[in-house]
Enzyme design. Structure first.
Site, PDB file in Angstrom:
ATOM      1  N   LYS A  36       0.785  -1.163  -0.082  1.00  0.00           N
ATOM      2  CA  LYS A  36       0.010   0.013   0.035  1.00  0.00           C
ATOM      3  C   LYS A  36       0.834   1.352  -0.039  1.00  0.00           C
ATOM      4  O   LYS A  36       0.661   2.245  -0.400  1.00  0.00           O
ATOM      5  CB  LYS A  36      -0.941  -0.123   1.241  1.00  0.00           C
ATOM      6  CG  LYS A  36      -0.516   0.249   2.577  1.00  0.00           C
ATOM      7  CD  LYS A  36      -1.363  -0.160   3.574  1.00  0.00           C
ATOM      8  CE  LYS A  36      -0.963   0.148   4.882  1.00  0.00           C
ATOM      9  NZ  LYS A  36      -1.686  -0.654   6.046  1.00  0.00           N
ATOM     10  N   ARG A 131      -8.394  -0.465  16.657  1.00  0.00           N
ATOM     11  CA  ARG A 131      -8.798  -0.241  15.487  1.00  0.00           C
ATOM     12  C   ARG A 131     -10.033  -1.190  14.807  1.00  0.00           C
ATOM     13  O   ARG A 131     -10.954  -1.358  15.541  1.00  0.00           O
ATOM     14  CB  ARG A 131      -7.547  -0.061  14.526  1.00  0.00           C
ATOM     15  CG  ARG A 131      -7.690   0.923  13.224  1.00  0.00           C
ATOM     16  CD  ARG A 131      -6.517   0.880  12.311  1.00  0.00           C
ATOM     17  NE  ARG A 131      -6.350  -0.395  11.671  1.00  0.00           N
ATOM     18  CZ  ARG A 131      -5.390  -0.344  10.534  1.00  0.00           C
ATOM     19  NH1 ARG A 131      -4.376   0.592  10.319  1.00  0.00           N
ATOM     20  NH2 ARG A 131      -5.409  -1.410   9.641  1.00  0.00           N
TER      21      ARG A 131
HETATM   22  C1  LIG Z   1      -0.669  -1.409   6.614  1.00  0.00           C
HETATM   23  C2  LIG Z   1      -1.029  -2.791   7.207  1.00  0.00           C
HETATM   24  C3  LIG Z   1      -0.347  -3.789   7.291  1.00  0.00           C
HETATM   25  C4  LIG Z   1       1.216  -3.513   7.007  1.00  0.00           C
HETATM   26  O1  LIG Z   1       1.616  -2.736   8.005  1.00  0.00           O
HETATM   27  P1  LIG Z   1       3.494  -2.458   8.126  1.00  0.00           P
HETATM   28  O2  LIG Z   1       3.440  -1.694   9.254  1.00  0.00           O
HETATM   29  O3  LIG Z   1       3.560  -1.668   6.982  1.00  0.00           O
HETATM   30  O4  LIG Z   1       4.140  -3.793   8.256  1.00  0.00           O
HETATM   31  C5  LIG Z   1      -0.749  -5.051   7.594  1.00  0.00           C
HETATM   32  N1  LIG Z   1      -2.035  -5.185   8.045  1.00  0.00           N
HETATM   33  C6  LIG Z   1      -2.832  -4.163   8.005  1.00  0.00           C
HETATM   34  C7  LIG Z   1      -4.367  -4.470   8.303  1.00  0.00           C
HETATM   35  C8  LIG Z   1      -2.671  -2.979   7.442  1.00  0.00           C
HETATM   36  O5  LIG Z   1      -3.556  -1.883   7.272  1.00  0.00           O
END
Ligand SMILES: *Cc1c(COP(=O)(O)O)cnc(C)c1O
Length: 382
Positions: A36, A131
């Site tokens: 992302k 969250r």
């Molecule tokens: C963004 C995200 C991740 C990845 O997180 P990082 O800190 O970039 O490793 C994993 N799971 C969810 C649900 C996320 O939103």
């Protein structure tokens, strides 16, 4: 070369991803590569896959669509709960989605039936960070309902910590997740194939040598991109922390007073930061601003201080006389700065190609990489 310019060194990303895949693999944990922050970059996706991630994940269906269009061939997981209004696209393009609302899963089921395909679902559990997530006591019912929906395949459960409230993944909350997997299997007689423990914040726990229980997957973005675990931003042994840089161009370099003159009110972006009179300073402006990057997430090279930013100007101070008009300044950046730079149309993105010699690494065998091989032996898959 064009500026502002974001450069991603794919060799370094490959090394980071590969190292994490290997270290976690030894603990029975597979890595899903999260794209992302790079807006589903095809090059980044391909690099992560070459490094041995089991699949790709993104929070936005648009990015998954981008990777599909670019013919990136991998299992794709949507890691933000699907919008009802996007259920059709989710079923079309994502193999798996992470879910917390049965109403959404029902809609995914309807769309999947219309499309004549199956859609896989991971149910996210609330473990304290507040969250997304189903409350643990409601999980069994949610799985039961999910199992009844046509064209929906229940794949497993997951959790996400440290994002909203900074709650650390640890033995306690990870054990809760493991026990939930056990209890779903015992109560409903269905295999919980994927138990996805979290994100880059889980690495300190996952690599500590603690018993990882049922956790067999982590979703990693940040740690691969920046080489750090995210709870305390400590570098992970042997990983590159400088795979990503942002270069911008000097458009003014003058000696100016350090104290503003005149009546002080609000600035373009809120309150002015208090200044002390340090006499005259060498002030340098680079053509970079809030519209390109999160200035708070920039780290300037040694000897250069970031003093302020507006939409299009970043104000630096440095005694370095080489910083004249036309010179480039190269910054390191954090996740939030990267996110904005990737999203800004004003920032040129350059992916530095993988070097040939790094490509001669033997492939991990497919069986090592399958969640199926991690299914608990005692449970029959339905
Ligand atoms: C963004 C995200 C991740 C990845 O997180 P990082 O800190 O970039 O490793 C994993 N799971 C969810 C649900 C996320 O939103």
């Amino acid at each position: 070369m064009a500026t502002p310019r974001l450069e991603i060194d794919l060799n370094k990303l490959f090394h980071n991803a590969r190292t994490l895949v290997e270290r976690l693999g030894k603990r029975g944990i597979l890595v899903t590569g999260v794209t992302k922050a790079t807006l589903g970059s095809t090059e980044v996706a391909a690099t992560l896959l070459e490094a041995g991630v089991i699949g790709l994940a993104d929070s936005r269906i648009e990015n998954i669509e981008t990777m599909r269009l670019a013919r990136v061939s991998a299992s794709m997981t949507l890691i933000r709960s699907p919008m009802l209004s996007q259920a059709h696209r989710v079923v079309e393009q994502a193999d798996i989605s992470c879910n917390t609302e049965i109403e959404v899963i029902r809609t995914l089921s309807l769309e999947a039936q219309k499309a004549g395909r199956n859609h896989e679902v991971i149910l996210m559990v609330e473990l304290g960070d507040l969250r997304e997530g189903i409350m643990p006591e409601d999980l069994t019912d949610a799985v039961r309902e999910t199992l009844q929906l046509p064209n929906i395949v229940f794949k497993g459960i997951g959790a996400n910590l440290a994002c909203r409230s900074g709650v650390s993944p640890d033995c306690r909350n990870m054990t809760v997740l493991s026990r939930l997997a056990d209890s779903i299997e015992a109560t409903l007689g269905v295999a919980v194939e994927i138990v996805s423990g979290g994100n880059s914040a889980n690495l300190a726990w996952a690599l500590s040598g603690a018993d990882v229980g049922r956790i067999n997957n982590l979703r990693l973005g940040d740690a691969i991109l920046f080489g750090c675990e995210t709870l305390h931003r400590q570098q992970i042994n042997d990983l590159h922390t400088d795979a990503i840089t942002l270069s911008a161009e000097v458009i003014e370099a003058k000696t100016k007073p350090s104290m503003p003159s005149g009546l002080i009110a609000l600035t373009a972006f809120g309150n002015p930061t208090p200044v002390t009179d340090r006499g005259s300073v060498r002030q340098v402006i680079v053509a970079l601003g809030e519209q390109d990057v999160d200035p708070d997430g920039l780290q300037a090279p040694g000897g250069i201080d970031i003093k302020g930013a507006s939409s299009d100007h970043l104000i630096l101070e440095s005694t370095n006389r080489d910083l004249s008009v036309g010179a480039e300044v190269t910054f390191e950046l954090n996740y939030s700065a990267l996110l904005r730079a990737m999203t800004s149309p004003f920032v040129t993105k350059v992916m530095n190609k993988r070097l040939a010699e790094d490509r001669d690494i033997p492939e991990l065998s497919r069986s090592e990489l399958s969640h199926d091989s991690l299914k608990p032996a005692t449970v029959e898959s339905t």
